[in-house]
Structures are given as C-alpha cells and as structure tokens.
Design a protein around this motif. Structure first.
Motif, PDB file in Angstrom:
ATOM      1  N   ILE A  25     114.681  15.387 -19.596  1.00 56.58           N
ATOM      2  CA  ILE A  25     113.690  14.539 -18.937  1.00 56.58           C
ATOM      3  C   ILE A  25     114.160  13.096 -19.071  1.00 56.58           C
ATOM      4  O   ILE A  25     114.472  12.636 -20.171  1.00 56.58           O
ATOM      5  CB  ILE A  25     112.300  14.706 -19.584  1.00 56.58           C
ATOM      6  N   ASP A  26     114.220  12.425 -17.944  1.00 52.72           N
ATOM      7  CA  ASP A  26     114.635  11.024 -17.937  1.00 52.72           C
ATOM      8  C   ASP A  26     113.454  10.168 -18.362  1.00 52.72           C
ATOM      9  O   ASP A  26     112.454  10.059 -17.656  1.00 52.72           O
ATOM     10  CB  ASP A  26     115.111  10.626 -16.537  1.00 52.72           C
ATOM     11  N   THR A  27     113.565   9.558 -19.538  1.00 53.43           N
ATOM     12  CA  THR A  27     112.482   8.719 -20.047  1.00 53.43           C
ATOM     13  C   THR A  27     112.844   7.237 -20.008  1.00 53.43           C
ATOM     14  O   THR A  27     112.120   6.418 -20.573  1.00 53.43           O
ATOM     15  CB  THR A  27     112.122   9.110 -21.500  1.00 53.43           C
ATOM     16  N   ASN A  28     113.946   6.918 -19.330  1.00 53.59           N
ATOM     17  CA  ASN A  28     114.350   5.509 -19.232  1.00 53.59           C
ATOM     18  C   ASN A  28     113.398   4.748 -18.317  1.00 53.59           C
ATOM     19  O   ASN A  28     113.161   5.144 -17.179  1.00 53.59           O
ATOM     20  CB  ASN A  28     115.780   5.391 -18.693  1.00 53.59           C
ATOM     21  N   VAL A  29     112.855   3.673 -18.838  1.00 58.29           N
ATOM     22  CA  VAL A  29     111.933   2.824 -18.080  1.00 58.29           C
ATOM     23  C   VAL A  29     112.462   1.393 -18.182  1.00 58.29           C
ATOM     24  O   VAL A  29     112.677   0.879 -19.283  1.00 58.29           O
ATOM     25  CB  VAL A  29     110.497   2.905 -18.650  1.00 58.29           C
ATOM     26  N   LYS A  30     112.675   0.781 -17.019  1.00 55.75           N
ATOM     27  CA  LYS A  30     113.155  -0.606 -16.998  1.00 55.75           C
ATOM     28  C   LYS A  30     111.989  -1.546 -17.285  1.00 55.75           C
ATOM     29  O   LYS A  30     110.842  -1.255 -16.916  1.00 55.75           O
ATOM     30  CB  LYS A  30     113.757  -0.948 -15.639  1.00 55.75           C
ATOM     31  N   ASP A  31     112.299  -2.669 -17.906  1.00 50.26           N
ATOM     32  CA  ASP A  31     111.293  -3.695 -18.220  1.00 50.26           C
ATOM     33  C   ASP A  31     110.108  -3.101 -18.980  1.00 50.26           C
ATOM     34  O   ASP A  31     108.953  -3.483 -18.752  1.00 50.26           O
ATOM     35  CB  ASP A  31     110.802  -4.389 -16.940  1.00 50.26           C
TER      36      ASP A  31
END
Length: 183
Positions: A25-31
C-alpha cells in the motif's frame, strides 16, 4: 472463440486472486502534516487527502479486548472468573422475585440459557515445534477482524436487551415487594 478464451482466462485469473493476499500500500503523502500520531493530511496523486495508518496487530488486539470485556459484562460466568454479568443480575432478580417473603410463589421465573457469542479457543493443529508440544489455530486476518466486528455488534445488542430486562425485573420486583408488604 477468442472472446470465450479471453473470458475464461479472466475468470481463472479472478479466481486466483484472493482478498487475503498481502499487498503493498502506497502511504506516501506529499506535504504531509500530522493530525495525530497515526494520521496526516497532505497531497497524493494531486488530490488533498486525510490518511490514517494503523498497525493491524494493535487494531485486532483492541477489538478482541473490547469484545471479551463486553461479553464478560453481558454474560459473566465461569469464562470470566465467575463475574455475574447482566445475565447473572437478571437471574438474581428473578430468584428474589420468586421468594415467598417477597410475594413470590416459590417457583423460579424462567431465565434463558447463557449463550456466549465468542467461541472457546480451538486449535486446528496440535503437534510439536522444536521439541515443545503446541496447539496452533490459523485464520485469515480479515476474516478474524470481520468475525470480531460481528461479535461486537451482537454483544452490543444483547447488552441493551439485558439492561432492559434487568430494569424491568427490578421495577416488577419493587412493585411485588410493596404489594407483599401491604398484605
């Protein structure tokens, strides 16, 4: 014929996929900006989102504890160190109502059977592991979570039901006791 082959291939692929397979699961969140220790707001794929990430071992443990505590509150009994639970309170109230000194006829009013919602621990496999005798049970994580969510819903309903029955019994007992003392 090609359509039939394609449809059959898709059906075979669909049958091979499982809701229990672990997936990345992609949990990368920008800002990202933290809201709580396990939740953030930020940008993902150009969209503003709120993301909450939890450790499933903690979620399952909390759910299980909540269910077992709720079951103890509702049913009590030998599973729960002989805590009386609402079931036992109702049983005691009906016993008091049946006593002749309280205006009863000496016959115990019917109390339904205590039926626990959760199952006793069971082991699907018993054997040895590095020279120790062990019991192992396995089930899919999602299935276990769904099962405990269902237990919780059932127990919440039964808690409300038993709280009402206890209150009704207490009111009837008070009325019966007053009537007996007037005689």
């Amino acid at each position: 014929m090609k359509k039939f082959t394609l449809i059959m291939a898709l059906m075979v692929l669909a049958a091979c996929s499982s809701k229990h397979k672990a997936k990345e699961i992609d949990t990368n969140v920008k800002d990202a900006e933290a809201i709580t220790p396990n939740s953030v707001i930020g940008v993902k794929d150009g969209e503003m989102i709120y993301q909450k990430k939890v450790m499933m071992n903690e979620q399952l443990r909390n759910l299980e504890l909540e269910v077992y505590n709720l079951e103890a509150k509702v049913y009590g009994g030998p599973r729960y160190l002989d805590n009386r639970g609402l079931y036992g309170v109702l049983q005691d109230c009906r016993l008091q109502m049946s006593e002749p000194k309280n205006g009863g006829d000496g016959k115990l009013l019917w109390t339904e059977k205590r039926e626990y919602v959760t199952q006793e621990s069971d082991y699907t496999n018993i054997g040895t592991d590095k020279k120790k005798i062990i019991g192992v049970s396995e089930e899919y994580l999602k299935d276990r979570i769904d099962r405990f969510v269902n237990y919780k819903a059932v127990l919440q309903g039964r808690q409300e039901e038993y709280e009402t029955k206890v209150k009704v019994c207490e009111l009837e007992f008070d009325r019966q006791k007053k009537k007996a003392s007037n005689n």
